[in-house]
Design an enzyme around this catalytic site. Structure first.
Site, PDB file in Angstrom:
ATOM      1  N   ASP A 193       0.954  -1.423   0.169  1.00  0.00           N
ATOM      2  CA  ASP A 193      -0.153   0.050  -0.014  1.00  0.00           C
ATOM      3  C   ASP A 193       0.934   1.256   0.030  1.00  0.00           C
ATOM      4  O   ASP A 193       1.812   1.372   0.841  1.00  0.00           O
ATOM      5  CB  ASP A 193      -0.678  -0.176   1.179  1.00  0.00           C
ATOM      6  N   HIS A 367      -3.994   4.300   6.524  1.00  0.00           N
ATOM      7  CA  HIS A 367      -3.021   3.904   5.576  1.00  0.00           C
ATOM      8  C   HIS A 367      -1.837   4.213   6.214  1.00  0.00           C
ATOM      9  O   HIS A 367      -1.355   5.516   6.964  1.00  0.00           O
ATOM     10  CB  HIS A 367      -3.083   4.460   4.243  1.00  0.00           C
TER      11      HIS A 367
END
Length: 553
Positions: A193, A367
């Site tokens: 990610d 995130h």
């Protein structure tokens, strides 16, 4: 010599959304995620954007399954558009499958798939792919990283993640499990990610948001509070409810998906709200303002969402005003900033006090930031690295992090949608590209709207349209009636009669010239469009759409 492993990226690289990758080994294919993307502001009339599934359709008989890393729409939302044409089983955690289920059911597609629940640490054999699942913290419960092992070794896909050391549910990222496979058998390729690769430091723990919510409940005692967040953010819902109950407030949900997900979370035991603390939205008027809190959908300013309807005074449940406080416990997805700001402005015009992440820390990202990404790099020691999930800038930042942490530059590949990678005994190389066009959904229309249609919509919206209507006799080579200029969105017809008349004269001259030269109806129309287009641009410096309508006598 083992067969090569091919990885094809159908979406999610160079954008936020449309996450979908295909792993191909020994003539069988495993999909990883199947997500949609919300449209940018310039995608006029588009509801959602899908990956181009033509590559998958052509190989439908080879699909052995789809692994879902977590339940966000950008990872599971496109399933209901693919399953009508390609049937395959799904693999995901209980919450992930629970979030994916409603859309599949609503579209009558339950017979096209089966739901296979996976648990943290388990390994499932899916065709020739051995898939082991590792717990990862994110902004939705039960997200996982997936280790996919074939004859070409292990590929680790991080899924969306952050390293939250104090998660709301106590479920920590399984760094020890990932470290174990990094040691034995080792990780040949890491896909990770990249969303926050350009942000320094560490992400804030989700529990820190809870502290702010408690403070806000204290500050706004006696006033009705409406909070808006993603319906899938069950941990945020939990913290909102905990803070509200602490201050003796009843909790009401607003929005179909919020109501559904709260019920699902309570049933699965991942959301804990006592029965006596929940009330139906229809009952809120029975309580004083300081005795209730509403948890609503619409944090992204979606057109028909519960919060937007409140802001436009169209909600059948709530009329908000000066005594109300709205807490936007979210951050706009890139592209949604304008819509969110419009909702904030409309609420403020009604006297509502709006609290958002620019004022208070009412949101924490899901995130990993730079230091967390460095930790994953140091833990995995992967032979090769490909940044995924993010805009191109994010992935370039992530590539630099990997190089900083010791991965050789020639073993880092920054890819885009449509790229194919081949992992074989000699290493990782690029393969042939495949189609990865945006597939637009407008209402019930899928894929019939292309970039040319969107350009036309943009021109119509920004410059307007001028229609040239005329009747001609091609045999006698003369104009029977017209040309007449009719406009919408270019100039006011009543106030610009002289301008329209002059444009009609220009069109008439061009049409007569074309007829004299033997032009057919199509050529006559093109001549009129060229003449009027030149005139319009010359006189107004604008470029509306010019549409000639030529009728034959």
């Amino acid at each position: 010599m083992a067969s090569p492993l091919k990885i094809t990226f159908l979406g999610g690289l160079g954008e936020i959304g449309r996450n979908c990758a295909a792993f191909e080994y020994e003539d069988q294919i495993l999909l990883l995620d199947c997500g949609l993307m919300f449209p940018d502001h310039d995608m006029l009339g588009v509801d959602i954007v899908l990956p181009d599934f033509s590559w998958v359709h052509e190989r439908a008989d080879k699909i052995v399954g789809c692994v879902l890393t977590h339940g966000h729409e950008d990872h599971v939302g496109a399933l209901s558009y693919l399953l009508p044409d390609v049937s395959f089983p799904l693999y995901g955690t209980e919450v992930t499958l629970g979030l994916a289920y409603p859309r599949i059911e609503e579209n009558g597609l339950l017979g096209r798939t089966e739901f296979n629940e996976v648990r943290d640490g388990e390994t499932h054999q899916i065709g020739p792919f051995s898939c082991q699942f590792f717990a990862m913290t994110h902004s939705v419960p039960q997200a996982v990283a997936t280790a996919i092992t074939t004859g070409q070794g292990t590929v680790l896909h991080s899924g969306d993640f952050k390293i939250d050391l104090t998660p709301v549910d106590g479920r920590l990222s399984d760094l020890s499990g990932i470290g174990a496979i990094a040691t034995d058998p080792g990780i040949r390729l890491l896909l990770a990610d990249s969303t926050n690769a350009g942000s320094a430091g560490y992400s804030v723990s989700e529990t820190e948001v809870g502290k702010v919510l408690y403070d806000l409940m204290h500050r706004y005692r006696g006033r009705r509070i409406v909070t808006a967040c993603f319906a899938s953010h069950i941990h945020r819902v939990q913290q909102i409810a905990d803070a509200a109950i602490e201050y003796d407030r009843k909790v009401a949900t607003l929005g179909r998906s919020m109501k559904r997900n709260v019920a699902m979370g309570r049933e699965m035991g991942v959301l804990h709200i006592p029965d006596d603390a929940l009330i139906d939205i229809e009952e809120i008027d029975k309580y004083d303002p300081g005795e209730v809190i509403v948890i609503s959908t619409g944090s992204q300013g979606e057109a028909m969402s519960a919060l937007t309807l409140m802001a436009t005074r169209e909600s059948r449940w709530l009329n908000v005003g000066e005594e109300d406080v709205v807490i936007l416990s979210s951050h706009p997805i890139p592209g949604n900033e304008h819509a969110v700001n419009k909702v904030i402005d409309k609420l403020t015009r009604q006297g509502v006090e709006v609290v958002h992440s620019g004022i208070e820390d009412v949101h924490a990202t899901g995130h990993a930031k730079r230091e967390e990404l460095k930790l994953l790099q140091s833990l995995t020691h992967a032979d090769w690295f490909v940044p995924v999930h993010g805009e191109y800038t994010h992935m370039v930042h992530h590539a630099k992090i990997a190089e900083q942490m010791g991965t050789p530059a020639d073993r880092i590949l920054v890819c885009e949608d449509g790229d194919t990678l081949v992992l074989d005994d000699d290493g990782l190389t690029r393969g042939d590209r495949v189609s990865a066009e945006y597939i637009y959904v407008d209402g019930k229309t899928v894929g019939e709207i292309g970039t040319s249609v969107l350009r036309d919509r943009q021109v119509l919206g920004e410059e307007g349209v001028v229609t040239i209507v005329m009747m001609v006799d091609l045999d006698r080579r003369e104009i029977v009636s017209g040309p007449e200029l009719i406009t919408r969105g270019w100039v006011q017809e009543v106030e610009s009669a002289d301008l329209l008349a002059e444009g009609a004269k220009r069109a008439a001259k061009a049409v007569n010239d074309s007829l004299s030269g033997g032009g057919n109806a199509d050529q006559v129309g093109k001549a009129a469009r060229k003449a009027v287009g030149s005139f319009v641009n010359q006189r107004t410096r604008r470029r509306p759409m010019i549409v000639p309508v030529v009728l034959e006598a």
